[in-house]
Design an enzyme around this catalytic site. Structure first.
Site, short mmCIF file in Angstrom:
data_model
loop_
_atom_site.label_atom_id
_atom_site.label_comp_id
_atom_site.label_asym_id
_atom_site.label_seq_id
_atom_site.Cartn_x
_atom_site.Cartn_y
_atom_site.Cartn_z
N ASP A 125 -54.45 -26.08 31.37
CA ASP A 125 -54.92 -24.77 31.81
C ASP A 125 -53.69 -23.86 31.90
O ASP A 125 -52.83 -24.07 32.75
CB ASP A 125 -55.60 -24.90 33.18
CG ASP A 125 -56.24 -23.60 33.64
OD1 ASP A 125 -55.84 -22.53 33.16
OD2 ASP A 125 -57.13 -23.67 34.52
N HIS A 126 -53.64 -22.87 31.03
CA HIS A 126 -52.45 -22.03 30.95
C HIS A 126 -52.26 -21.18 32.21
O HIS A 126 -51.18 -20.63 32.45
CB HIS A 126 -52.51 -21.13 29.72
CG HIS A 126 -51.18 -20.92 29.06
ND1 HIS A 126 -50.00 -20.86 29.76
CD2 HIS A 126 -50.84 -20.75 27.75
CE1 HIS A 126 -49.00 -20.67 28.93
NE2 HIS A 126 -49.48 -20.61 27.70
N ARG A 127 -53.29 -21.05 33.02
CA ARG A 127 -53.15 -20.33 34.27
C ARG A 127 -52.27 -21.11 35.24
O ARG A 127 -51.58 -20.53 36.09
CB ARG A 127 -54.51 -20.07 34.90
CG ARG A 127 -55.44 -19.20 34.08
CD ARG A 127 -56.84 -19.15 34.67
NE ARG A 127 -57.44 -20.48 34.75
CZ ARG A 127 -58.66 -20.71 35.24
NH1 ARG A 127 -59.40 -19.70 35.68
NH2 ARG A 127 -59.14 -21.94 35.27
#
Length: 426
Positions: free
Chosen positions: A399-401
């Site tokens: 998850d790039h967040r």
């Protein structure tokens, strides 16, 4: 005095459950801690134990849906009068739409996004049992329509008037699919229209609560900005370790597998790279002190992810025992809610099916999931030419967040190093 048996809340966000069957009949003696009935939630079907000893005097709800806290049975002494014991029934919730100004203010408040995600889970679970009434537009001041909580929220978020929709749910209730169809402009379906007769061609399989949860959570996963990285690990020494551990396993004990070695490698790596051992919480990233590793298990009902808690503290033999236990109970439909809660990282292994490489979908709100392929002999260049080595492809979905590429790459490098030199993690 008689004890009322109430439907328990087995996990965060649980609002209802389905009683599958009773393991005791009215008039049977019940001991505290003894399995009393089977309960189906949106995650698992499990046996629920009696919280009191006595005689099962009354079963108020023999099977079907019930809200958390509803009285479903009564336990007391033989001959005790339970006619005065009130039995709660699930009641429709009656609400009206909030003003647009109030809704807009709520949406912008701190932590609202996080609460919305949790609320969607609660509403999806209640979709099948709760009828929420809304004022019907254009049908008179007193006219009201029935709508599920999830349908009501989607309609409000997208500015769709529920009164303009034709419900396809029970008794004309508007369900989420009706609102989604209206949002995309698709033609409405008629609830009473029978399916075309086509014997032997199409079989309509109703969704189980587990499959509904899978569909909802994986749909949520696609909303996250995900990326993947992949590496191949030389499994020569891991296979040697596996052979030695298998030889040392005592009769009757679970034999360690490559998955157990991989779980140990991931747990040890997570302790060195804590940003990967994390959950996305909308307004924060939660870093966890222990590696609670989920193992994806295929069962008849779909896919479940039971969790091995504090995996970093366990030896490979202990991990093998824990893995064998949860996998067996998963396939026997005997998982408990606590077996599925608290995961911080997930491993999905399809190597036993001969799958060389694949991409796993995120298991939100976890920051990452590792997809593991089969071990295959491949030619590797050496100083004298080429040599065949057993390689296994590891694909990490992130998850790039929560994670950046460099952080994820360093974690996967550590997992690779532990697999190629298992002594580093022991």
């Amino acid at each position: 005095m008689a004890d009322e048996v109430k439907l328990p809340r087995l996990g965060q966000g649980m609002e209802s459950g389905t009683i599958v069957k009773w393991l005791k009949a009215e008039g049977d003696q019940v001991e505290k801690g003894e399995p009393l009935y089977e309960l189906d939630t949106d995650k698992v079907t499990q046996e629920v134990e009696a919280e009191a000893s006595g005689v099962l005097l009354k079963i108020a709800i023999k099977e079907g849906e019930a809200d958390v806290g509803t009285t479903i049975a009564v336990i007391g002494q033989q001959g005790e009068d339970v006619s005065a014991v009130g039995v709660e029934a699930a009641q429709p919730v009656e609400e009206t739409a909030q003003p647009v100004e109030e809704t807009a203010q709520e949406e912008g408040s701190p932590g609202r996004a996080r609460e919305q995600e949790r609320q969607r889970g609660r509403e999806a679970a209640a979709e099948q049992i709760t009828e929420v009434t809304e004022p019907a537009q254009g049908n008179g001041a007193g006219a009201r329509i029935k709508a599920s909580p999830l349908a009501r929220r989607i309609a409000r978020d997208r500015g769709i008037e529920l009164g303009s929709l034709k419900g396809t749910g029970p008794e004309g209730r508007v369900v989420a699919e009706d609102v989604e169809r209206a949002a995309t402009g698709a033609p409405a379906q008629t609830a009473a229209a029978p399916a075309p007769a086509a014997p032997g061609e199409v079989e309509r399989v109703p969704l189980t609560s587990v499959r509904r949860t899978i569909a909802r959570r994986l749909t949520e996963a696609w909303q996250a900005p995900a990326f993947q990285i992949a590496m191949s690990a030389d499994m020569t020494r891991a296979q040697q370790l596996h052979a030695r551990l298998a030889e040392q396993a005592k009769e009757g004990e679970p034999r360690p597998t490559v998955t157990d070695i991989l779980t140990k490698a991931c747990a040890a790596a997570l302790m060195q790279h804590r940003p990967v051992n994390a959950l996305w919480a909308d307004d924060a990233i939660e870093l966890y002190p222990n590696a609670n590793v989920g193992i994806a298990v295929a069962i008849e009902a779909g896919l479940v992810v039971p969790v091995i808690h504090q995996a970093e503290r366990l030896t490979i033999a202990q991990l093998a025992a824990a893995r064998a236990d949860i996998v067996t109970r998963a396939r026997e439909n005997k998982l408990r809610q606590e077996d599925l809660d608290g995961g911080t990282f997930t491993i999905s292994n399809l190597g036993m099916f001969g799958v060389e490489q694949f991409v796993a979908v995120l298991n939100p709100p976890q920051a990452a999931i590792l997809a593991v392929g089969a071990i295959e002999g491949k030619a590797v260049p050496t100083e004298t030419g080429f040599d065949s080595r057993p390689l296994m492809t590891l694909t990490l979905t992130c998850d790039h967040r929560s994670l950046d590429g460099a952080t994820a790459a360093n974690f996967l490098l550590t997992v690779k190093a532990f697999l190629e030199e298992p002594g580093l993690m022991l």
